[in-house]
Scaffold this motif. Structure first.
Motif, PDB file in Angstrom:
ATOM      1  N   ASN A   1      35.372  28.379   2.802  1.00  0.00           N
ATOM      2  CA  ASN A   1      34.942  29.633   3.428  1.00  0.00           C
ATOM      3  C   ASN A   1      33.671  29.474   4.244  1.00  0.00           C
ATOM      4  O   ASN A   1      32.965  30.464   4.488  1.00  0.00           O
ATOM      5  CB  ASN A   1      34.729  30.715   2.355  1.00  0.00           C
ATOM      6  N   VAL A   2      33.366  28.258   4.657  1.00  0.00           N
ATOM      7  CA  VAL A   2      32.126  27.997   5.381  1.00  0.00           C
ATOM      8  C   VAL A   2      32.445  27.420   6.758  1.00  0.00           C
ATOM      9  O   VAL A   2      33.221  26.468   6.887  1.00  0.00           O
ATOM     10  CB  VAL A   2      31.226  27.016   4.606  1.00  0.00           C
ATOM     11  N   LEU A   3      31.844  28.034   7.782  1.00  0.00           N
ATOM     12  CA  LEU A   3      31.884  27.477   9.131  1.00  0.00           C
ATOM     13  C   LEU A   3      30.595  26.698   9.346  1.00  0.00           C
ATOM     14  O   LEU A   3      29.494  27.247   9.222  1.00  0.00           O
ATOM     15  CB  LEU A   3      32.010  28.592  10.176  1.00  0.00           C
ATOM     16  N   VAL A   4      30.730  25.428   9.660  1.00  0.00           N
ATOM     17  CA  VAL A   4      29.591  24.543   9.883  1.00  0.00           C
ATOM     18  C   VAL A   4      29.544  24.211  11.365  1.00  0.00           C
ATOM     19  O   VAL A   4      30.540  23.751  11.935  1.00  0.00           O
ATOM     20  CB  VAL A   4      29.733  23.244   9.063  1.00  0.00           C
ATOM     21  N   ALA A   5      28.412  24.469  12.010  1.00  0.00           N
ATOM     22  CA  ALA A   5      28.297  24.231  13.450  1.00  0.00           C
ATOM     23  C   ALA A   5      27.004  23.495  13.756  1.00  0.00           C
ATOM     24  O   ALA A   5      25.922  23.910  13.326  1.00  0.00           O
ATOM     25  CB  ALA A   5      28.330  25.554  14.206  1.00  0.00           C
ATOM     26  N   MET A   6      27.122  22.402  14.506  1.00  0.00           N
ATOM     27  CA  MET A   6      25.957  21.644  14.952  1.00  0.00           C
ATOM     28  C   MET A   6      25.974  21.555  16.467  1.00  0.00           C
ATOM     29  O   MET A   6      26.998  21.228  17.071  1.00  0.00           O
ATOM     30  CB  MET A   6      25.950  20.233  14.359  1.00  0.00           C
TER      31      MET A   6
END
Length: 571
Positions: free
Chosen positions: A527-532
């Motif tokens: 349930n986590v969106l990770v954006a770099m």
């Protein structure tokens, strides 16, 4: 939740491309966080300037704050210390500079109170030239059982004056050294892929295998959680020891693919590790083997983690990835797909004792560092602010990836390398064997800062340090960072707590392709969106609750700034 899920987002659906759906099995090592300790630089309680086992024991509560599963100790065995302990003279001992066997037992017990396993570094490819087995080989005749424990050969040339082949040492210079006979005449040559003080064992000899099974049982009986296996790809050499025109470390180069390297990655290695796995399986507690196997291409690395061999292998492709979004996505994608084929977890790591710390590495204009080398005063210097921002962003991305994670002591403090260390302090054999052409790895091994207002920043009560600390390291001290909610230390603590709480290490991965923004690396894990953002301009993100950020200024409204990472909650 499957990696192929579709999540609601602002203005429509957050559609993802699945890569990894997680692995079956609940073994701790599938999603572990393992913290590497370089004992001589961690904490010194005796005041001699060298870190020791009691110093590690004293700081177990501080390590437990990081939500780690295990600590990995670099070598602490009896050794002449020609290569910082990787030249072992007695594998079943504790070197007096680090303490006693009672100190080791106390460390294992203390760590166990906090649910932390202790993994030890095993060095099976080579030992010290002071090891009794090698001393016996020197005193014995050619062809004797004692000589057969190592790789001795007659030289080439009219009088044997040339090495048996053209292999080169990792530390520079030939990989062969000639000995003198008892009467002073020149004798045979012995192989050492590293320093002259580190002769390679002959793993074709069953007696060598029996000796290391004894060593494994010694430490397993003392309660260790497993072994990190040094140079795990080098134990077997190709029959006949043919010449090699490629790189000394076995990495692929034009005309010399890594899979042809005669001193690395030979098929017979895997029989050794199958026997070790059976041995470890006799013990309770799910003991682990992790391979330091620097081989390419990536698909070959998975040979070390098949179901009946090791549980983990270091991902060197990830460790050395450049600041490039396309390359990073490719490495993550190919790693997960390759390891999934054999049902093994991928491991992720950004720093260790053999490479430039990632704060300094990401601060370089061009990353053209050689393997096993560092940055010296005469080299182009890293841009610290840039490197620190990128390092935090890269760490946040790594800690959200499914699989196992390795952390190197001091990275949670945002430590850079000591790139201006004066040459007279250098101890790495690489520096000395290359006459200073390569500065070596000392810059990443400097003793840690604990408390800003104490001698040597709390590393040692005497103020002594075996390598000099930079004067500005006080601002990186753990006591200062503990009080700063935006510090590197507290970023690590927050991210690691969330990683454990949401079981991200056991999770899934699907790329988020909704935005084709230049520089964006984004994926969904559970349930986590990770954006770099690895680009130069802010990038728009969905309006979602923030779980964690790499810096207090990571977001500009709902846009992620360059060199930053955010975790957003999807549901």
């Amino acid at each position: 939740m499957s990696a192929s899920a579709v999540f609601p987002s602002q203005g429509g659906a957050l559609r993802t491309v699945p890569v990894h759906d997680g692995q079956p099995g609940s073994e701790w090592w599938r999603s572990s966080v393992i913290y590497q300790i370089y004992p001589r630089s961690f904490r010194d309680l005796r005041g001699d300037g060298v870190g020791d086992l009691p110093g590690i024991t004293a700081e177990i509560p501080a390590l437990a704050e990081l939500a780690i599963d295990a600590i990995w100790l670099s070598p602490f065995y009896r050794s002449p210390q020609k290569d910082a302990g990787y030249d072992v003279a007695d594998y079943c001992s504790v070197d007096p500079i680090f303490g006693t066997m009672e100190d080791f037992d106390a460390l294992v017990a203390k760590a166990g109170e906090y649910g932390i396993r202790v993994i030890v570094d095993l060095v099976p490819n080579h030992c010290s030239d002071q090891h009794p087995l090698f001393q016996a080989a020197l005193a014995a005749e050619p062809g004797s059982p004692e000589r057969d424990m190592f790789i001795f050969r007659d030289g080439t040339g009219e009088n044997g004056e040339n090495p048996p082949n053209n292999w080169q040492s990792h530390f520079g210079g030939p990989a062969w050294t000639r000995i003198a006979n008892p009467d002073g005449t020149p004798g045979q040559w012995y192989l050492h892929l590293f320093d002259t003080s580190q002769p390679d064992f002959n793993w074709d000899n069953p007696a060598v295998r029996e000796e290391f099974e004894r060593i494994l049982r010694f430490w397993l009986d003392r309660g260790v959680g497993g072994f990190r296996v040094d140079v795990a790809h080098a134990l077997i050499k190709k029959s006949g020891l043919p010449d090699w025109g490629g790189k000394a470390d076995g990495a692929s180069s034009e005309g010399f693919p890594g899979y042809d390297t005669p001193m690395f990655g030979q098929p017979g290695i895997h029989d050794i590790f199958r026997s070790w796995r059976k041995l470890l399986d006799e013990y309770d507690g799910d003991r682990v083997l992790c391979a330091e196997a620097n081989v390419d291409p990536l698909d070959r690395l998975t040979d070390w983690v098949r179901s009946d061999e090791m549980q983990q292998a270091f991902n060197f492709a990830y460790l050395t990835h450049p600041w490039n979004p396309e390359k990073l996505r490719e490495i993550i994608d190919s790693s997960l797909r390759a390891f999934d084929k054999v049902g093994a977890p991928t491991t992720w790591v950004l720093s260790n004792h053999d490479v430039v710390r990632h704060v300094s590495r990401f601060g370089l204009e061009a990353n053209n560092l050689r393997s096993g080398d560092g940055i010296g005063p005469n080299d182009a210097q890293p841009h610290y602010q840039l490197g620190a921002a990128r390092a935090r962003a890269a760490t946040m991305l790594m800690l959200a990836l499914p699989g196992g994670v390795y952390l190197y002591q001091g990275e949670e403090l945002g430590l850079p390398d000591h790139t201006l260390m004066p040459d007279e302090f250098r101890q790495d054999p690489t520096y000395h064997r290359t006459a200073g052409v390569r500065v070596g790895r000392d810059g990443s091994r400097v003793p840690l800062p604990w408390r800003v207002h104490e001698p040597s920043f709390g590393f040692s009560s005497s103020g002594q340090t075996w390598l000099p600390q930079p004067g500005y390291w006080g601002r990186h001290s753990r006591d200062i960072q503990r009080r700063d909610q935006f510090s590197s230390l507290n970023m690590y603590r927050t991210a690691l707590e969330i990683r454990r709480e949401l079981a991200l290490g056991a999770g899934s991965l699907a790329w988020w392709p909704e935005h084709d923004a230049e520089g964006l690396v984004a994926f969904v894990n559970g349930n986590v969106l990770v954006a770099m953002n690895m680009g130069d301009n802010p990038i728009q993100l969905p309006e979602l609750p923030v779980l964690a950020m790499s810096s207090a200024s990571a977001l500009e409204g709902t846009k992620i700034r360059p060199n930053c990472t955010v975790w957003l909650r999807l549901a």
